[in-house]
Write an enzyme that holds these catalytic residues in place. Structure first.
Site, PDB file in Angstrom:
ATOM      1  N   GLU A   1      -9.207  -4.076   7.923  1.00  0.00           N
ATOM      2  CA  GLU A   1      -9.384  -5.521   7.980  1.00  0.00           C
ATOM      3  C   GLU A   1      -8.108  -6.233   8.408  1.00  0.00           C
ATOM      4  O   GLU A   1      -7.004  -5.791   8.112  1.00  0.00           O
ATOM      5  CB  GLU A   1      -9.857  -6.030   6.611  1.00  0.00           C
ATOM      6  CG  GLU A   1     -11.273  -5.543   6.319  1.00  0.00           C
ATOM      7  CD  GLU A   1     -11.802  -5.936   4.956  1.00  0.00           C
ATOM      8  OE1 GLU A   1     -13.004  -6.190   4.862  1.00  0.00           O
ATOM      9  OE2 GLU A   1     -11.023  -5.979   3.993  1.00  0.00           O
TER      10      GLU A   1
ATOM     11  N   CYS B   1      -2.375 -11.399   9.007  1.00  0.00           N
ATOM     12  CA  CYS B   1      -2.058 -10.327   8.064  1.00  0.00           C
ATOM     13  C   CYS B   1      -2.626  -9.030   8.656  1.00  0.00           C
ATOM     14  O   CYS B   1      -3.837  -8.880   8.803  1.00  0.00           O
ATOM     15  CB  CYS B   1      -2.695 -10.666   6.719  1.00  0.00           C
ATOM     16  SG  CYS B   1      -2.345  -9.450   5.471  1.00  0.00           S
TER      17      CYS B   1
ATOM     18  N   CYS C   1      -4.646   3.786   1.748  1.00  0.00           N
ATOM     19  CA  CYS C   1      -3.241   3.794   1.353  1.00  0.00           C
ATOM     20  C   CYS C   1      -3.026   4.935   0.374  1.00  0.00           C
ATOM     21  O   CYS C   1      -3.906   5.256  -0.419  1.00  0.00           O
ATOM     22  CB  CYS C   1      -2.878   2.465   0.685  1.00  0.00           C
ATOM     23  SG  CYS C   1      -1.111   2.298   0.357  1.00  0.00           S
TER      24      CYS C   1
ATOM     25  N   CYS D   1      -1.119   1.934  -6.097  1.00  0.00           N
ATOM     26  CA  CYS D   1      -0.718   0.816  -6.964  1.00  0.00           C
ATOM     27  C   CYS D   1      -1.949   0.396  -7.755  1.00  0.00           C
ATOM     28  O   CYS D   1      -3.034   0.226  -7.191  1.00  0.00           O
ATOM     29  CB  CYS D   1      -0.182  -0.351  -6.137  1.00  0.00           C
ATOM     30  SG  CYS D   1       1.274   0.098  -5.164  1.00  0.00           S
TER      31      CYS D   1
ATOM     32  N   CYS E   1      -4.286  -2.830  -6.885  1.00  0.00           N
ATOM     33  CA  CYS E   1      -4.646  -3.070  -5.477  1.00  0.00           C
ATOM     34  C   CYS E   1      -5.933  -2.341  -5.130  1.00  0.00           C
ATOM     35  O   CYS E   1      -6.069  -1.145  -5.395  1.00  0.00           O
ATOM     36  CB  CYS E   1      -3.512  -2.588  -4.575  1.00  0.00           C
ATOM     37  SG  CYS E   1      -3.868  -2.805  -2.822  1.00  0.00           S
TER      38      CYS E   1
ATOM     39  N   CYS F   1      -4.996 -11.218  -0.790  1.00  0.00           N
ATOM     40  CA  CYS F   1      -4.123 -10.045  -0.978  1.00  0.00           C
ATOM     41  C   CYS F   1      -4.773  -9.045  -1.899  1.00  0.00           C
ATOM     42  O   CYS F   1      -5.279  -9.395  -2.954  1.00  0.00           O
ATOM     43  CB  CYS F   1      -2.842 -10.421  -1.712  1.00  0.00           C
ATOM     44  SG  CYS F   1      -1.848 -11.573  -0.919  1.00  0.00           S
TER      45      CYS F   1
HETATM   46  N1  SAH Z   1       1.966  -1.674   0.963  1.00  0.00           N
HETATM   47  C1  SAH Z   1       2.668  -2.884   1.224  1.00  0.00           C
HETATM   48  C2  SAH Z   1       1.852  -3.945   1.946  1.00  0.00           C
HETATM   49  C3  SAH Z   1       0.424  -4.171   1.540  1.00  0.00           C
HETATM   50  S1  SAH Z   1       0.041  -5.122   0.132  1.00  0.00           S
HETATM   51  C4  SAH Z   1       3.268  -3.425  -0.043  1.00  0.00           C
HETATM   52  O1  SAH Z   1       3.054  -2.841  -1.098  1.00  0.00           O
HETATM   53  O2  SAH Z   1       4.018  -4.388   0.016  1.00  0.00           O
HETATM   54  C5  SAH Z   1       0.580  -6.763   0.384  1.00  0.00           C
HETATM   55  C6  SAH Z   1       0.918  -7.483  -0.937  1.00  0.00           C
HETATM   56  O3  SAH Z   1      -0.264  -7.761  -1.716  1.00  0.00           O
HETATM   57  C7  SAH Z   1       1.822  -6.648  -1.822  1.00  0.00           C
HETATM   58  O4  SAH Z   1       2.818  -7.420  -2.417  1.00  0.00           O
HETATM   59  C8  SAH Z   1       0.834  -6.166  -2.869  1.00  0.00           C
HETATM   60  O5  SAH Z   1       1.506  -5.757  -4.019  1.00  0.00           O
HETATM   61  C9  SAH Z   1      -0.039  -7.379  -3.051  1.00  0.00           C
HETATM   62  N2  SAH Z   1      -1.309  -7.082  -3.735  1.00  0.00           N
HETATM   63  C10 SAH Z   1      -1.982  -5.933  -3.731  1.00  0.00           C
HETATM   64  N3  SAH Z   1      -3.107  -6.035  -4.484  1.00  0.00           N
HETATM   65  C11 SAH Z   1      -3.138  -7.303  -4.959  1.00  0.00           C
HETATM   66  C12 SAH Z   1      -4.070  -8.036  -5.751  1.00  0.00           C
HETATM   67  N4  SAH Z   1      -5.196  -7.467  -6.201  1.00  0.00           N
HETATM   68  N5  SAH Z   1      -3.791  -9.319  -6.032  1.00  0.00           N
HETATM   69  C13 SAH Z   1      -2.670  -9.897  -5.549  1.00  0.00           C
HETATM   70  N6  SAH Z   1      -1.764  -9.260  -4.761  1.00  0.00           N
HETATM   71  C14 SAH Z   1      -1.987  -7.984  -4.478  1.00  0.00           C
END
Ligand code: SAH
Length: 369
Positions: free
Chosen positions: A100, A113, A120, A124, A127, A343
């Site tokens: 996406e 974005c 991935c 985390c 996420c 995000c």
């Molecule tokens: N892998 C990279 C980029 C992708 S995520 C990274 O970790 O930075 C982009 C941003 O969205 C990151 O800061 C991530 O921690 C945040 N993110 C991921 N899941 C989220 C969620 N459910 N709610 C809010 N932010 C989130």
């Protein structure tokens, strides 16, 4: 003819090359390197994909390109537009892989974005992309193709002025392809975005952060989310490999020698997990000698998550503590909620082959039994 004996014709997607790569390609086929600039202008500035329309290329070169090359962008599977103007595209990347891309219009700018991987590998816990596991890296064409598709669909109505590598995937684990794609974003003959307007967000792949500082001058955002190693190990498991001390040293290295430069630290606000006033104070201490901006991200929920977003009061309290200490702090506005474009909500639709997924399925089955 039996298909096994048919010669396989290699077709080169020219979106896979940045300018240097194209110059090398043209040299190899006996053309002058300046053809690279001509081609880049046609592809990215004029949006022309048909070699026959590239009138400043010789007839014989056009014929060669027609035979051996393509300019091929990902196919759009689904296009959605939120009531707040956010656009989301689900793009087909071949072999059933989908990612996406999201466009967020704001006054005076338009931020795209962009995804760097299908799925991935980083797991985390907050996420949704992590839940599908890792499928594969995107090619340069598939990364820069997201910008091309978005700009093409937006037409004259809006312009991509900023790119954030914050879609699906960990960009620094797809280093070479992400760097080549960002070179094209910043190339004056392609999209010409300034280095301040191209941002890589990383969960903290420390060795790759040092390499990035050496080879590519873009803005850096770091997904911090916790102020101590214990909690960060849990939320961002790559922290076990590259703990906070090493991460912050790499951040300092990135801004060293550029007095105006700052790292953006992203901090997702999780109710009762990382949002206390004590943690805000610890954050100030942690970042005291790193030139920084803090971006607080209200947690965006997704199915089966156990986390909740901090209350607006808790977010405001946290922000105020940082602000009083003189830290530049913003709270990210959640955009595109009605189309799951926020995000951490990007999932694409992939044939999920990860072991993690199978494990989750098994657990679900056991729970249901
Ligand atoms: N892998 C990279 C980029 C992708 S995520 C990274 O970790 O930075 C982009 C941003 O969205 C990151 O800061 C991530 O921690 C945040 N993110 C991921 N899941 C989220 C969620 N459910 N709610 C809010 N932010 C989130």
């Amino acid at each position: 003819m039996n298909s096994a004996s048919a010669p396989v014709k290699q077709v080169i997607n020219l979106l896979d090359y940045d300018r240097k790569g194209l110059e090398a390609f043209f040299s190899e086929i006996g053309e002058k390197p300046f053809r690279a600039v001509q081609l880049i202008k046609w592809i990215y500035q004029l949006g022309v994909n048909d070699f026959d329309q590239m009138t400043n290329l010789s007839k014989s070169l056009r014929a060669y390109l027609n035979e051996h090359c393509t300019i091929s962008t990902p196919d759009i599977v689904l296009e959605q537009k939120s009531t707040d103007g956010t656009h989301k595209w689900l793009l087909q990347m071949g072999c059933g892989n989908r990612v996406e891309t999201v466009f967020i219009p704001e006054s005076g700018r338009g931020t795209l974005c962009v995804s760097s991987q299908v799925g991935c590998s980083l797991a985390c816990t907050f996420c949704s992309t992590a839940q599908q596991g890792f499928n594969r890296n995107l090619s340069v064409a598939e990364i820069i193709g997201q910008v091309k598709v978005a700009q093409n669909r937006l037409g004259d109505k809006a312009k991509v002025t900023n790119v954030v590598m914050m879609g699906m995937g960990e960009p620094l684990l797809n280093f070479n392809n992400v760097v080549a794609a960002m070179n094209l974003m910043m190339d004056d003959f392609a999209y010409g975005l300034s280095k301040r307007r191209v941002t890589v967000s990383t969960s903290g792949i420390v060795p790759a952060m040092y390499r990035l500082t050496e080879v590519c001058d873009v803005s850096l955002a770091v997904s911090l989310h916790a102020v101590n190693d214990d909690l960060r190990d849990e939320l961002v498991p790559i922290n076990k490999k590259y703990p906070l001390k090493e991460l912050l040293a790499a951040c300092k290295d990135n801004v060293a020698g550029s007095p105006r430069r700052r790292i953006t630290f992203e901090y997702v606000m999780l109710d009762g997990v990382n949002d206390s006033v004590q943690e805000a104070r610890a954050l100030i201490k942690l970042l005291k000698d790193v030139p920084s901006k803090i971006n607080l991200i209200p947690f965006n929920p997704f199915p089966n998550t156990l986390y909740r977003c901090s209350s607006p009061e808790a977010i405001e309290r946290f922000r105020a503590v940082l602000h009083r200490a003189g830290m530049v702090t913003t709270v990210r506005k959640t955009r595109g909620e009605d189309i799951d474009a926020a995000c951490g909500q990007l999932v694409g639709k992939v044939a999920d082959k990860s072991r993690r997924h199978l494990r989750l399925q098994k657990q679900d089955g056991e729970r249901a039994a």
